[in-house]
Design an enzyme around this catalytic site. Structure first.
Site, short mmCIF file in Angstrom:
data_model
loop_
_atom_site.label_atom_id
_atom_site.label_comp_id
_atom_site.label_asym_id
_atom_site.label_seq_id
_atom_site.Cartn_x
_atom_site.Cartn_y
_atom_site.Cartn_z
CB CYS A 89 -0.95 0.00 1.18
SG CYS A 89 -2.18 -1.30 1.09
CG HIS A 103 -2.73 3.99 1.87
ND1 HIS A 103 -3.25 3.61 0.65
CD2 HIS A 103 -2.84 2.92 2.70
CE1 HIS A 103 -3.64 2.34 0.74
NE2 HIS A 103 -3.42 1.91 1.97
CG ASN A 125 -6.35 -0.10 1.19
OD1 ASN A 125 -5.68 0.28 0.23
ND2 ASN A 125 -5.82 -0.54 2.32
N1 COA Z 1 -18.41 -7.23 10.01
C1 COA Z 1 -18.88 -7.45 11.24
N2 COA Z 1 -18.10 -7.82 12.27
C2 COA Z 1 -16.78 -7.91 12.03
C3 COA Z 1 -16.24 -7.68 10.78
C4 COA Z 1 -17.11 -7.33 9.74
N3 COA Z 1 -16.67 -7.06 8.48
N4 COA Z 1 -14.89 -7.84 10.84
C5 COA Z 1 -14.62 -8.18 12.10
N5 COA Z 1 -15.77 -8.23 12.83
C6 COA Z 1 -15.93 -8.56 14.23
C7 COA Z 1 -14.80 -9.39 14.76
O1 COA Z 1 -15.01 -10.76 14.47
C8 COA Z 1 -14.88 -9.10 16.24
O2 COA Z 1 -15.90 -9.89 16.78
P1 COA Z 1 -15.74 -10.55 18.26
O3 COA Z 1 -15.57 -9.39 19.18
O4 COA Z 1 -16.99 -11.31 18.39
O5 COA Z 1 -14.49 -11.40 18.14
C9 COA Z 1 -15.33 -7.64 16.29
O6 COA Z 1 -15.91 -7.38 15.01
C10 COA Z 1 -14.21 -6.68 16.55
O7 COA Z 1 -13.14 -7.03 15.69
P2 COA Z 1 -11.85 -6.16 15.64
O8 COA Z 1 -10.92 -6.76 14.62
O9 COA Z 1 -11.32 -5.93 17.02
O10 COA Z 1 -12.45 -4.79 15.08
P3 COA Z 1 -11.75 -3.41 14.91
O11 COA Z 1 -12.55 -2.40 15.63
O12 COA Z 1 -10.26 -3.50 15.18
O13 COA Z 1 -11.94 -3.15 13.37
C11 COA Z 1 -10.69 -3.21 11.32
C12 COA Z 1 -11.35 -4.03 12.43
C13 COA Z 1 -10.07 -4.16 10.33
C14 COA Z 1 -11.76 -2.37 10.62
C15 COA Z 1 -9.63 -2.28 11.97
O14 COA Z 1 -8.77 -3.02 12.82
C16 COA Z 1 -8.79 -1.60 10.93
O15 COA Z 1 -9.26 -0.75 10.20
N6 COA Z 1 -7.48 -1.91 10.85
C17 COA Z 1 -6.60 -1.38 9.83
C18 COA Z 1 -6.79 -2.18 8.56
C19 COA Z 1 -6.14 -1.56 7.36
O16 COA Z 1 -6.35 -0.43 7.06
N7 COA Z 1 -5.32 -2.35 6.66
C20 COA Z 1 -4.64 -1.95 5.48
C21 COA Z 1 -3.48 -1.07 5.82
S1 COA Z 1 -2.58 -0.65 4.41
#
Ligand code: COA
Length: 322
Positions: free
Chosen positions: A115, A248, A278
């Site tokens: 990315c 980004h 993204n």
């Molecule tokens: N829909 C619904 N629930 C979801 C889900 C989705 N698409 N994805 C994950 N969950 C659930 C998980 O299973 C978890 O459930 P649980 O509590 O029962 O285990 C809960 O939501 C929380 O998950 P978590 O991973 O802690 O959520 P978060 O608040 O950290 O959000 C992201 C997840 C991926 C949105 C966040 O971590 C993020 O944006 N990270 C950066 C990712 C990124 O930008 N990557 C590319 C970089 S170049």
């Protein structure tokens, strides 16, 4: 004396097919509300089966050339940032060069920094143009990231989309690109990767994106702000000098947190993530093209570009517009 490069054209392309969050929720345990709240993403574009990464790059490049008022034959350097090349080799840049009809004229090669790839491509092309190795460079970010997603993994498949963006850089007596600052930290490679390997005619390991979302989030916010500060300090500038932050487009919350750390107001941040998700290396040139088409950037304004991605790899660049 041409000591700099400057941006003289931008172009972007998003495939026609759109998949909304509601579409995803039909086959996946997720919802539009969850995705929008956590990421700001509403929809993503997905390449048609017959479209290769180089096909997306081709349209973006043609649009950038038209915007710059140049012909393809004026280009003597092509640098493509991609993590999803058409094939193992040749490079997507070589394929693009041929599709643009450019022959016997300069170098074409890919860079791979996921990315953050566009920052690495921009730095490379900028230095090559500034040093006289090339006069007119096409710098492209092009991805078909949706092809390396596990559509059953709701933690990753909601985040990405396909697309391509391109900038034309030209040798110039005045900047242009003020400076670009790149970093990598391979020790963090486990928090975001696609560890599959083509070997002996087979794929070993998973070819799909694997991510520790929370760790990526924290790392991204820290290094996007840090590298932007580094670029500002290098040029004797302050965060208050930034007219536009072009980050980004990973996630609206990462962009908001980065802008807040830098003290850049939200209306000064280019944000395209709702409509595009993204697009990895394509996101910065697509965001630049968005800014140009919406008349955001005025001559003399300072743009701060910053990206981060798997590797980990990250970087920031300052651009004097016009
Ligand atoms: N829909 C619904 N629930 C979801 C889900 C989705 N698409 N994805 C994950 N969950 C659930 C998980 O299973 C978890 O459930 P649980 O509590 O029962 O285990 C809960 O939501 C929380 O998950 P978590 O991973 O802690 O959520 P978060 O608040 O950290 O959000 C992201 C997840 C991926 C949105 C966040 O971590 C993020 O944006 N990270 C950066 C990712 C990124 O930008 N990557 C590319 C970089 S170049």
């Amino acid at each position: 004396m041409m000591r700099y490069s400057r941006i003289i054209g931008t172009g972007g392309y998003l495939p026609e097919k759109i998949v909304t969050n509601d579409d995803l929720s039909k086959t996946l345990d997720t919802s539009d509300e969850w995705i929008q709240t956590r990421t700001g993403i509403r929809q993503r574009h997905i390449a048609a089966p017959e479209q290769e990464t180089s096909d997306l790059a081709l349209i973006a490049s043609q649009r950038a050339l038209a915007n710059a008022g140049l012909a393809a034959s004026d280009i003597d350097l092509i640098v493509v940032a991609t993590t999803t090349p058409d094939m193992v080799f040749p490079s997507t840049a070589c394929i693009l060069q041929d599709k643009l009809g450019i022959h016997n004229s300069g170098a074409a090669f890919d860079v791979q920094a996921v990315c953050s790839g566009f920052m690495f491509a921009l730095a490379t092309a900028d230095r090559m143009v500034a040093s006289g190795m090339a006069k007119n460079a096409l710098v492209v970010g092009a991805e078909t990231m949706t092809r390396i997603l596990d559509w059953n993994d709701r933690g990753t498949c909601i985040l990405f989309g396909d697309g391509a963006g391109a900038l034309v850089l030209q040798a110039s007596e005045t900047p242009g690109i003020l400076s670009t600052h790149l970093h990598s930290e391979g020790r963090q490679r486990h928090i975001l990767n696609a560890p599959g390997q083509v070997r002996d005619g087979r794929i070993y390991g998973t070819p799909f994106i694997h991510m520790d979302g929370g760790a990526v989030f924290r790392f991204a916010v820290q290094v996007l702000a840090e590298s932007t500060q580094e670029a500002l300090a290098h040029n004797g500038l302050q965060p208050s000098d930034i007219d536009w932050l072009v980050p980004h487009q990973a996630n609206a919350r990462i962009m908001d947190a980065t802008a807040k750390k830098l003290g850049v107001p939200p209306e000064r941040v280019i944000n395209t993530v709702a409509g595009q998700a993204n697009t990895s290396a394509a996101s910065i040139p697509l965001a630049m093209d968005h800014g140009v088409r919406h008349g955001c950037f005025k001559s003399g304004q300072l743009l701060a570009l910053a990206a981060v991605g798997g590797g980990f790899a990250w970087g920031a660049s300052l651009v004097r517009w016009g």
